[in-house]
Design a protein around this motif. Sequence first.
Motif, PDB file in Angstrom:
ATOM      1  N   ASP A 170       0.671  -1.086   0.142  1.00 40.06           N
ATOM      2  CA  ASP A 170       0.002   0.332  -0.247  1.00 40.06           C
ATOM      3  C   ASP A 170       1.077   1.321  -0.203  1.00 40.06           C
ATOM      4  O   ASP A 170       0.714   2.478  -0.912  1.00 40.06           O
ATOM      5  N   LYS A 174      -0.319   2.990  -3.617  1.00 35.13           N
ATOM      6  CA  LYS A 174      -1.207   3.047  -2.781  1.00 35.13           C
ATOM      7  C   LYS A 174      -1.174   4.605  -2.406  1.00 35.13           C
ATOM      8  O   LYS A 174      -2.289   5.338  -1.470  1.00 35.13           O
ATOM      9  N   THR A 180      -4.563   6.064   2.680  1.00 35.23           N
ATOM     10  CA  THR A 180      -3.044   5.416   2.772  1.00 35.23           C
ATOM     11  C   THR A 180      -2.253   6.691   4.041  1.00 35.23           C
ATOM     12  O   THR A 180      -2.071   5.462   4.916  1.00 35.23           O
TER      13      THR A 180
END
Length: 442
Positions: A170, A174, A180
Amino acid sequence: MTADSPSRRAPETARELLGEMRRWPIFDPHSHIDPHRPAARDLDEVLGYHYYTELAHSSGMPAADVAPELPPRARAENLARRLSALDNTVQHSWLIEIARTFHGFQGDRIGPGEIGDLYDRALHDRDGAAWDERVWKATNLERVFLTNEFDDPLEGWDTDRYVPCLRTDDLVLKLHEPRTIERLRAATGVDVGDGAGLREAVVKLFERFVAKGARACAISLPPDFAPRRAAPKRAVTPIRRAIRGMDLRPDEHDEIRGTVFWTLAECCADFGLPFDLMIGPIRNVYPAGVAGGRDLFDRRVSLHEYRELFNHFAGVTFPVSTLSPDAGAELVAYSWIFPNVLPMGHWWYSNIPAFIAADLKARIQAVPKVKLLGYYSDAYKLEFILPKFDMYRRILAETLAEEGMSKQGWTADRALEVAKLALVDNPRRVFPKRGREGVAAI
């Protein structure tokens, strides 16, 4: 060929090697086990493994038959009606071994007529930790490495038994998503607003994970990802734009991903952690698939894209798994040349006997034995570790019996030396227990 020639004796020799391997404890360097609920509490948690739902779906089962809103017993019964279509697969053999080893099942197939009694036998919700311990001991486990999101609190379990591993997908892929950044701020207490704040937060993550017993950092990367040396000045504006939730150009996404990834590698160097690279999946290729059965791969993967990483971070160990079965030869070559690249396990679509046997034969013939990281379960429940490792140990025993003993005249002790390095000694050495500062404990 005489009756007692080496080739004739290979199957018997393999059985003897396998018998010895089964005495050794299992060191599992990658799984998705939940340490708060490691063993399955019912059969639905076994049959819900994505291998069974995706194979059943691909052979005709509607995805709705395993929908999360259904009662667990109903999902298990729906799957049982489809198991006959996939009883030729190695995944089915894992299921039968689980049923026999842990639930007293005597048959060789599970269908509608067997599922009711087996489901009742597999109910262990009331047993809780006692059942977890029974499965642990029956499997002869030593360590199981977890997959922990960066904001996992890492509380409530024995981290010497269930070893934390910092999963960083992540952060790299992301970071542009507001959620996040919110998670990163909450996990570190750093008000991340720019590249400097981002680096400070990543360092704090490593400090916390290492203090909690983490022994590796890991990431799963798409086939088109290409690590490049970070350029902090060039990344200033894209990172600020991402943190503020602004739209990004493709080149800005690439800059952010490359910068965060390089920062993770720098932290692995600073904290003395191996950096597990799991390379190749393309997410959501089949959106209509069941959960866990939507991702695939293609042949665009090349470790040539990672050459700058491997050269620059010569002091970081990179255990590497590639998803595409035909990427095995390149992984062998890079492990042959680079001291810090190690072939690790047989991942996902490559985790079937035909592909394992080919890759294993090449690794044994070409990679120094001290670099072999034999296998990991990738399991979501403890019950799967034993049948998966048994599958690998059988192939390893057959390969050593044929390639080492029959063809090269190795003794059984020499073959077992290689096996023990791959299964136990090398993983222990590559993933040692570490002190609070990230230094391997002696």
